[in-house]
Design a protein around this motif. Sequence first.
Motif, short mmCIF file in Angstrom:
data_model
loop_
_atom_site.label_atom_id
_atom_site.label_comp_id
_atom_site.label_asym_id
_atom_site.label_seq_id
_atom_site.Cartn_x
_atom_site.Cartn_y
_atom_site.Cartn_z
N GLY A 107 38.57 36.77 40.31
CA GLY A 107 37.47 37.31 39.53
C GLY A 107 36.50 38.01 40.45
O GLY A 107 36.88 38.61 41.45
N ASP A 108 35.22 37.91 40.10
CA ASP A 108 34.21 38.59 40.91
C ASP A 108 33.85 37.81 42.17
O ASP A 108 33.35 38.40 43.14
N ALA A 109 34.09 36.50 42.17
CA ALA A 109 33.60 35.69 43.28
C ALA A 109 34.67 34.89 43.99
O ALA A 109 34.47 34.49 45.14
#
Length: 410
Positions: A346-348
């Motif tokens: 995901g984003d992290a």
Amino acid sequence: MDEQRVRGAAGPRRRWRHGPPWRNGWEAAEERPARWPWRSTALFTAFVLVGSNAAAHLQQGDRAAPDGFARVLLVVGSGLLLWRKRYPVAVVFGTAAAALVYLGAGYAYGPVFLTVAVACFSAVVAGHRRAAWSALGMLWAGHVLVTHWPYRWLPASRDPSASWAQEIVIATWVVAIVAVSELARAKREQWARDRAERAQAARRRADEERLRIARELHDVLAHSISVINVQAGVGLALLDTDPEQARTALTTIKAASKEALGEVRQVLDTLRAPGAAPRTPAPGLDRLPELVEQAAAAGLTVDVEGRPPGLAPAADLAAFRIVQEALTNVVRHSGSRRAHVRLEHGDAALRLRIDDDGPATGGHPGGSGNGLAGMRERAAALGGTIEAGPRPDGGFEVLAVLPLTTEEDR
């Protein structure tokens, strides 16, 4: 390959005879005895003798001039400073007693107090605070007693009773000596703590570096030796019946051993030249196809789902080693000949899932080995997590969650 945490052996308990080790340096106090302070003692003695004569001229008529007995007291009080590093308690009481006799005999005030101040400083810095306080208290109380009671029978004949303002000045001088000595003691203790903390931090960094190198060697050798072991068995089994297949197995062994030697050499180069840049880049998920090929050579089919995202170098290396160790465990401990690698991000964070659907074939596949412990340490060092264990429907699963960026990259 077993991974061991290298720790420094605990040495013998440190002891000292003449105060805390920070008095003359943390290591120096343990390795060599305190030096004799000849030069400083001679300088103090000369200064006290000359200064006392000068003080006697300024106080002529009020206090007695130094005679032979006074000079003996001054030399004894100053000479005791020669032992101030070895016997600080005896020296501080001896100098205080010599100064008290000198002042009680009616001789002129002067540098005689300097010897007491130096002895008090040495005692406090050496850790004998109560002895220093007691010696100064004895000197002040004795001076008060002498100057307010038997002063009429002591030289000089015209010496009047001391005023209480003078006693307050002397008490202030005593407190100042104690305060300066305590400040010096606190500073030296702080310096000693700082040195100890720096040394401990250096040892901790060295331990962490040794652990990292041991982990790298474990991951490299465990995977390569597993592949070599499987291919050696295939080669021996087919040597007579299928020479071509045996030749393929030997070729795989040669390639795996060459790659392992290269990675081991890269790890060992960091020991020979700490801090030097590696000659080859550290492996990452871009080498995942090579792992799949090596697993296929060992008889394991690996299905890969998803594409690796852009990771920080440390996270990329950790992800590669986690997949490598998980596939090695499948080859060594699972009856399945098929494994699955899934990459989701995901984003992290990046989620790595490596599993198989076969039963265990001995050993301890539940995660008590050094390989899984090393994977957990890698993930924890980056702020990630590792979960490993049997699946409810059979087989074994490793789930790693790694941050896309580390603290060093922020």
